[in-house]
Design a protein around this motif. Structure first.
Motif, PDB file in Angstrom:
ATOM      1  N   ASP A   1      43.226  45.888  31.012  1.00 42.43           N
ATOM      2  CA  ASP A   1      43.940  47.021  31.592  1.00 42.43           C
ATOM      3  C   ASP A   1      44.124  46.699  33.076  1.00 42.43           C
ATOM      4  O   ASP A   1      43.149  46.773  33.844  1.00 42.43           O
ATOM      5  N   ILE A   2      45.325  46.320  33.448  1.00 46.92           N
ATOM      6  CA  ILE A   2      45.583  45.927  34.826  1.00 46.92           C
ATOM      7  C   ILE A   2      45.320  47.075  35.783  1.00 46.92           C
ATOM      8  O   ILE A   2      44.754  46.886  36.862  1.00 46.92           O
ATOM      9  N   ALA A   3      45.706  48.274  35.392  1.00 45.67           N
ATOM     10  CA  ALA A   3      45.522  49.441  36.271  1.00 45.67           C
ATOM     11  C   ALA A   3      44.047  49.686  36.577  1.00 45.67           C
ATOM     12  O   ALA A   3      43.700  50.125  37.676  1.00 45.67           O
ATOM     13  N   LYS A   4      43.206  49.386  35.602  1.00 45.93           N
ATOM     14  CA  LYS A   4      41.767  49.564  35.801  1.00 45.93           C
ATOM     15  C   LYS A   4      41.075  48.280  36.246  1.00 45.93           C
ATOM     16  O   LYS A   4      39.869  48.262  36.467  1.00 45.93           O
ATOM     17  N   ASN A   5      41.850  47.187  36.314  1.00 40.56           N
ATOM     18  CA  ASN A   5      41.301  45.880  36.693  1.00 40.56           C
ATOM     19  C   ASN A   5      40.093  45.523  35.825  1.00 40.56           C
ATOM     20  O   ASN A   5      39.061  45.038  36.320  1.00 40.56           O
ATOM     21  N   THR A   6      40.241  45.741  34.556  1.00 47.87           N
ATOM     22  CA  THR A   6      39.139  45.573  33.608  1.00 47.87           C
ATOM     23  C   THR A   6      39.602  44.783  32.386  1.00 47.87           C
ATOM     24  O   THR A   6      40.713  44.996  31.901  1.00 47.87           O
ATOM     25  N   VAL A   7      38.733  43.909  31.943  1.00 44.40           N
ATOM     26  CA  VAL A   7      38.958  43.140  30.718  1.00 44.40           C
ATOM     27  C   VAL A   7      37.962  43.617  29.670  1.00 44.40           C
ATOM     28  O   VAL A   7      36.807  43.905  29.991  1.00 44.40           O
ATOM     29  N   TYR A   8      38.424  43.692  28.436  1.00 47.64           N
ATOM     30  CA  TYR A   8      37.595  44.188  27.345  1.00 47.64           C
ATOM     31  C   TYR A   8      37.390  43.110  26.284  1.00 47.64           C
ATOM     32  O   TYR A   8      38.228  42.219  26.111  1.00 47.64           O
ATOM     33  N   LEU A   9      36.302  43.235  25.583  1.00 47.87           N
ATOM     34  CA  LEU A   9      36.075  42.410  24.392  1.00 47.87           C
ATOM     35  C   LEU A   9      35.672  43.356  23.269  1.00 47.87           C
ATOM     36  O   LEU A   9      34.556  43.896  23.272  1.00 47.87           O
TER      37      LEU A   9
ATOM     38  N   PHE B   1      39.605  41.276  43.598  1.00 50.51           N
ATOM     39  CA  PHE B   1      40.715  40.392  43.256  1.00 50.51           C
ATOM     40  C   PHE B   1      41.531  41.051  42.151  1.00 50.51           C
ATOM     41  O   PHE B   1      41.068  41.991  41.497  1.00 50.51           O
ATOM     42  N   THR B   2      42.716  40.535  41.939  1.00 50.28           N
ATOM     43  CA  THR B   2      43.556  41.082  40.894  1.00 50.28           C
ATOM     44  C   THR B   2      43.517  40.183  39.657  1.00 50.28           C
ATOM     45  O   THR B   2      43.596  38.963  39.752  1.00 50.28           O
ATOM     46  N   LEU B   3      43.429  40.823  38.509  1.00 50.84           N
ATOM     47  CA  LEU B   3      43.349  40.073  37.261  1.00 50.84           C
ATOM     48  C   LEU B   3      44.582  39.213  37.026  1.00 50.84           C
ATOM     49  O   LEU B   3      44.515  38.211  36.305  1.00 50.84           O
ATOM     50  N   GLU B   4      45.701  39.599  37.613  1.00 53.52           N
ATOM     51  CA  GLU B   4      46.950  38.885  37.327  1.00 53.52           C
ATOM     52  C   GLU B   4      46.956  37.464  37.877  1.00 53.52           C
ATOM     53  O   GLU B   4      47.810  36.654  37.502  1.00 53.52           O
ATOM     54  N   LEU B   5      46.011  37.139  38.734  1.00 50.96           N
ATOM     55  CA  LEU B   5      45.950  35.789  39.306  1.00 50.96           C
ATOM     56  C   LEU B   5      44.795  34.967  38.745  1.00 50.96           C
ATOM     57  O   LEU B   5      44.650  33.793  39.093  1.00 50.96           O
ATOM     58  N   TYR B   6      43.984  35.580  37.903  1.00 53.48           N
ATOM     59  CA  TYR B   6      42.791  34.916  37.394  1.00 53.48           C
ATOM     60  C   TYR B   6      42.729  34.981  35.872  1.00 53.48           C
ATOM     61  O   TYR B   6      43.049  36.005  35.274  1.00 53.48           O
ATOM     62  N   ALA B   7      42.304  33.892  35.279  1.00 51.77           N
ATOM     63  CA  ALA B   7      41.928  33.930  33.872  1.00 51.77           C
ATOM     64  C   ALA B   7      40.501  34.477  33.782  1.00 51.77           C
ATOM     65  O   ALA B   7      39.650  34.161  34.622  1.00 51.77           O
TER      66      ALA B   7
ATOM     67  N   GLY C   1      28.744  46.483  12.360  1.00 57.68           N
ATOM     68  CA  GLY C   1      29.185  47.463  13.338  1.00 57.68           C
ATOM     69  C   GLY C   1      30.092  46.877  14.408  1.00 57.68           C
ATOM     70  O   GLY C   1      30.462  45.701  14.356  1.00 57.68           O
ATOM     71  N   SER C   2      30.438  47.723  15.368  1.00 59.81           N
ATOM     72  CA  SER C   2      31.365  47.339  16.434  1.00 59.81           C
ATOM     73  C   SER C   2      30.816  47.727  17.794  1.00 59.81           C
ATOM     74  O   SER C   2      30.042  48.684  17.915  1.00 59.81           O
ATOM     75  N   LEU C   3      31.244  46.984  18.786  1.00 62.64           N
ATOM     76  CA  LEU C   3      30.977  47.304  20.190  1.00 62.64           C
ATOM     77  C   LEU C   3      32.181  46.885  21.001  1.00 62.64           C
ATOM     78  O   LEU C   3      32.894  45.942  20.625  1.00 62.64           O
ATOM     79  N   ARG C   4      32.383  47.553  22.125  1.00 60.28           N
ATOM     80  CA  ARG C   4      33.403  47.110  23.061  1.00 60.28           C
ATOM     81  C   ARG C   4      32.744  46.841  24.406  1.00 60.28           C
ATOM     82  O   ARG C   4      32.157  47.740  25.007  1.00 60.28           O
ATOM     83  N   LEU C   5      32.844  45.607  24.838  1.00 54.79           N
ATOM     84  CA  LEU C   5      32.333  45.226  26.141  1.00 54.79           C
ATOM     85  C   LEU C   5      33.429  45.376  27.188  1.00 54.79           C
ATOM     86  O   LEU C   5      34.601  45.146  26.907  1.00 54.79           O
ATOM     87  N   SER C   6      33.017  45.722  28.393  1.00 55.31           N
ATOM     88  CA  SER C   6      33.939  45.827  29.516  1.00 55.31           C
ATOM     89  C   SER C   6      33.509  44.886  30.626  1.00 55.31           C
ATOM     90  O   SER C   6      32.315  44.668  30.833  1.00 55.31           O
ATOM     91  N   CYS C   7      34.491  44.357  31.325  1.00 54.29           N
ATOM     92  CA  CYS C   7      34.249  43.499  32.489  1.00 54.29           C
ATOM     93  C   CYS C   7      35.104  44.065  33.611  1.00 54.29           C
ATOM     94  O   CYS C   7      36.320  43.864  33.635  1.00 54.29           O
ATOM     95  N   ALA C   8      34.467  44.793  34.516  1.00 54.36           N
ATOM     96  CA  ALA C   8      35.180  45.409  35.624  1.00 54.36           C
ATOM     97  C   ALA C   8      35.224  44.439  36.798  1.00 54.36           C
ATOM     98  O   ALA C   8      34.174  43.969  37.258  1.00 54.36           O
ATOM     99  N   ALA C   9      36.420  44.161  37.256  1.00 54.86           N
ATOM    100  CA  ALA C   9      36.617  43.225  38.355  1.00 54.86           C
ATOM    101  C   ALA C   9      36.917  43.976  39.642  1.00 54.86           C
ATOM    102  O   ALA C   9      37.624  44.987  39.635  1.00 54.86           O
ATOM    103  N   SER C  10      36.391  43.479  40.741  1.00 56.03           N
ATOM    104  CA  SER C  10      36.699  44.042  42.052  1.00 56.03           C
ATOM    105  C   SER C  10      36.846  42.908  43.048  1.00 56.03           C
ATOM    106  O   SER C  10      36.241  41.849  42.893  1.00 56.03           O
TER     107      SER C  10
END
Length: 125
Positions: free
Chosen positions: A73-81, A27-33, A16-25
């Motif tokens: 998604d930069i607009a949502k400041n969220t990283v997915y797996l 700071f901006t994702l564009e400056l962080y790995a 099966g499949s899953l999508r994980l989300s990592c919501a950041a607040s």
């Protein structure tokens, strides 16, 4: 205040499949790995995937290559797996973490500055 919050974990059958989300607040994702890590029961935490602050570089552990995809998604400041073709050995608590550095692309665990609290993924029939 810089914060990372994971979500999307749960119980899924093998294959099966899953999508994980990592919501950041805070700071901006564009400056962080951002890296995804996981810790299975009785095992040490290991790196799974990483995406650079620039977004131009990603990498994966050999055990998940071809099955997992990291994105953001930069607009949502969220990283997915996105996790496909899940196996029982993928069962673990999954964490996201951040390290300052726009062009950092390997996310070494010892350098990660900020961590979420994790989300549990269980792969079982």
């Amino acid at each position: 205040q810089l914060q990372l919050v994971e979500s999307g974990g749960g119980l899924v059958q093998p294959g099966g499949s899953l999508r994980l989300s990592c919501a950041a607040s805070g700071f901006t994702l564009e400056l962080y790995a951002i890296g995804w890590f996981r810790q299975a029961p009785g095992k040490e935490r290991e790196g799974v995937s990483c995406i650079s602050g620039s977004g131009g570089s990603t990498n994966y552990a050999d055990s998940v290559k071809g099955r997992f995809t990291i994105s953001r998604d930069i607009a949502k400041n969220t990283v997915y797996l996105q996790m496909n073709s899940l196996k029982p050995e993928d069962t673990a608590v999954y964490y996201c973490a951040a390290v300052l550095g726009r062009y950092v692309s390997n996310c070494p665990e010892s350098r990660m500055n900020y961590w979420g609290k994790g989300t549990l993924v269980t792969v079982s029939s």
